[in-house]
Motif scaffolding. Sequence first.
Motif, PDB file in Angstrom:
ATOM      1  N   UNK A  14       2.928  -5.114  -9.536  1.00 54.73           N
ATOM      2  CA  UNK A  14       3.072  -6.576  -9.592  1.00 54.73           C
ATOM      3  C   UNK A  14       1.832  -7.273  -9.036  1.00 54.73           C
ATOM      4  N   UNK A  15       1.359  -6.812  -7.875  1.00 56.58           N
ATOM      5  CA  UNK A  15       0.189  -7.430  -7.249  1.00 56.58           C
ATOM      6  C   UNK A  15      -1.039  -7.276  -8.138  1.00 56.58           C
ATOM      7  N   UNK A  16      -1.244  -6.082  -8.663  1.00 56.00           N
ATOM      8  CA  UNK A  16      -2.413  -5.830  -9.518  1.00 56.00           C
ATOM      9  C   UNK A  16      -2.399  -6.743 -10.734  1.00 56.00           C
ATOM     10  N   UNK A  17      -1.247  -6.903 -11.351  1.00 52.38           N
ATOM     11  CA  UNK A  17      -1.136  -7.766 -12.530  1.00 52.38           C
ATOM     12  C   UNK A  17      -1.494  -9.207 -12.183  1.00 52.38           C
ATOM     13  N   UNK A  18      -0.972  -9.709 -11.058  1.00 53.56           N
ATOM     14  CA  UNK A  18      -1.255 -11.090 -10.656  1.00 53.56           C
ATOM     15  C   UNK A  18      -2.723 -11.284 -10.264  1.00 53.56           C
ATOM     16  N   UNK A  19      -3.317 -10.249  -9.667  1.00 48.85           N
ATOM     17  CA  UNK A  19      -4.723 -10.329  -9.263  1.00 48.85           C
ATOM     18  C   UNK A  19      -5.638 -10.233 -10.479  1.00 48.85           C
ATOM     19  N   UNK A  20      -5.215  -9.436 -11.467  1.00 52.36           N
ATOM     20  CA  UNK A  20      -6.039  -9.231 -12.658  1.00 52.36           C
ATOM     21  C   UNK A  20      -6.837  -7.946 -12.617  1.00 52.36           C
ATOM     22  N   UNK A  21      -6.300  -6.938 -11.915  1.00 52.03           N
ATOM     23  CA  UNK A  21      -6.932  -5.618 -11.862  1.00 52.03           C
ATOM     24  C   UNK A  21      -5.871  -4.577 -12.211  1.00 52.03           C
ATOM     25  N   UNK A  22      -6.294  -3.346 -12.400  1.00 50.51           N
ATOM     26  CA  UNK A  22      -5.331  -2.293 -12.716  1.00 50.51           C
ATOM     27  C   UNK A  22      -4.598  -1.834 -11.455  1.00 50.51           C
ATOM     28  N   UNK A  23      -3.414  -1.294 -11.661  1.00 48.65           N
ATOM     29  CA  UNK A  23      -2.642  -0.756 -10.546  1.00 48.65           C
ATOM     30  C   UNK A  23      -3.382   0.419  -9.907  1.00 48.65           C
ATOM     31  N   UNK A  46      -4.842  -3.539   6.065  1.00 46.06           N
ATOM     32  CA  UNK A  46      -4.790  -4.997   5.905  1.00 46.06           C
ATOM     33  C   UNK A  46      -4.397  -5.357   4.470  1.00 46.06           C
ATOM     34  N   UNK A  47      -5.011  -4.684   3.509  1.00 44.81           N
ATOM     35  CA  UNK A  47      -4.717  -4.947   2.107  1.00 44.81           C
ATOM     36  C   UNK A  47      -3.267  -4.589   1.778  1.00 44.81           C
ATOM     37  N   UNK A  48      -2.806  -3.485   2.303  1.00 43.73           N
ATOM     38  CA  UNK A  48      -1.425  -3.067   2.081  1.00 43.73           C
ATOM     39  C   UNK A  48      -0.466  -4.085   2.688  1.00 43.73           C
ATOM     40  N   UNK A  49      -0.756  -4.524   3.903  1.00 41.54           N
ATOM     41  CA  UNK A  49       0.125  -5.488   4.593  1.00 41.54           C
ATOM     42  C   UNK A  49       0.194  -6.811   3.836  1.00 41.54           C
ATOM     43  N   UNK A  50      -0.928  -7.276   3.342  1.00 36.61           N
ATOM     44  CA  UNK A  50      -0.941  -8.533   2.586  1.00 36.61           C
ATOM     45  C   UNK A  50      -0.024  -8.438   1.365  1.00 36.61           C
ATOM     46  N   UNK A  51      -0.088  -7.315   0.671  1.00 30.47           N
ATOM     47  CA  UNK A  51       0.755  -7.125  -0.511  1.00 30.47           C
ATOM     48  C   UNK A  51       2.228  -7.056  -0.133  1.00 30.47           C
ATOM     49  N   UNK A  83      -6.678 -14.297  -4.297  1.00 32.90           N
ATOM     50  CA  UNK A  83      -5.244 -14.155  -4.505  1.00 32.90           C
ATOM     51  C   UNK A  83      -4.477 -14.274  -3.188  1.00 32.90           C
ATOM     52  N   UNK A  84      -4.981 -13.625  -2.156  1.00 35.98           N
ATOM     53  CA  UNK A  84      -4.293 -13.642  -0.863  1.00 35.98           C
ATOM     54  C   UNK A  84      -4.697 -14.816   0.030  1.00 35.98           C
ATOM     55  N   UNK A 144       3.683  -8.186   2.555  1.00 36.53           N
ATOM     56  CA  UNK A 144       4.130  -9.493   3.068  1.00 36.53           C
ATOM     57  C   UNK A 144       4.491 -10.457   1.937  1.00 36.53           C
ATOM     58  N   UNK A 145       3.901 -10.276   0.784  1.00 32.57           N
ATOM     59  CA  UNK A 145       4.230 -11.102  -0.381  1.00 32.57           C
ATOM     60  C   UNK A 145       5.431 -10.556  -1.151  1.00 32.57           C
ATOM     61  N   UNK A 146       5.927  -9.397  -0.723  1.00 39.35           N
ATOM     62  CA  UNK A 146       7.078  -8.798  -1.380  1.00 39.35           C
ATOM     63  C   UNK A 146       6.759  -8.198  -2.738  1.00 39.35           C
ATOM     64  N   UNK A 147       5.520  -7.742  -2.897  1.00 40.66           N
ATOM     65  CA  UNK A 147       5.079  -7.209  -4.183  1.00 40.66           C
ATOM     66  C   UNK A 147       4.841  -5.706  -4.112  1.00 40.66           C
ATOM     67  N   UNK A 148       5.127  -5.028  -5.227  1.00 42.14           N
ATOM     68  CA  UNK A 148       4.702  -3.639  -5.319  1.00 42.14           C
ATOM     69  C   UNK A 148       3.287  -3.638  -5.905  1.00 42.14           C
ATOM     70  N   UNK A 149       2.657  -2.472  -5.955  1.00 47.01           N
ATOM     71  CA  UNK A 149       1.272  -2.416  -6.425  1.00 47.01           C
ATOM     72  C   UNK A 149       1.119  -2.923  -7.856  1.00 47.01           C
TER      73      UNK A 149
END
Length: 75
Positions: A19-28, A5-10, A52-53, A12-17
């Motif tokens: 990019x998503x981690x940076x926007x969320x505020x956690x490490x890759x 589910x977490x992978x699909x959400x990312x 975030x999602x 679906x937003x067209x983000x790599x890990x």
Amino acid sequence: MMNKKLIKLRIDRGLNQKEAAKEIGISQSMLSSLEQGIRSGSDETKIKIANFYGKSVESIFFANKLLLFLINLLK
């Protein structure tokens, strides 16, 4: 267990890990560990990801566990 589910959400937003981690505020590496099921993450981290999602913490992190629990109850 991998958190599909977490992978699909990312994805679906067209983000790599990274990019998503940076926007969320956690490490890759944390995001990768969460997606692979290696780590469960703190409540704070789960809330950041859910916000975030735009989903609930339960739907991202506990849906599979709840489903397995219910299936086992019916056996």
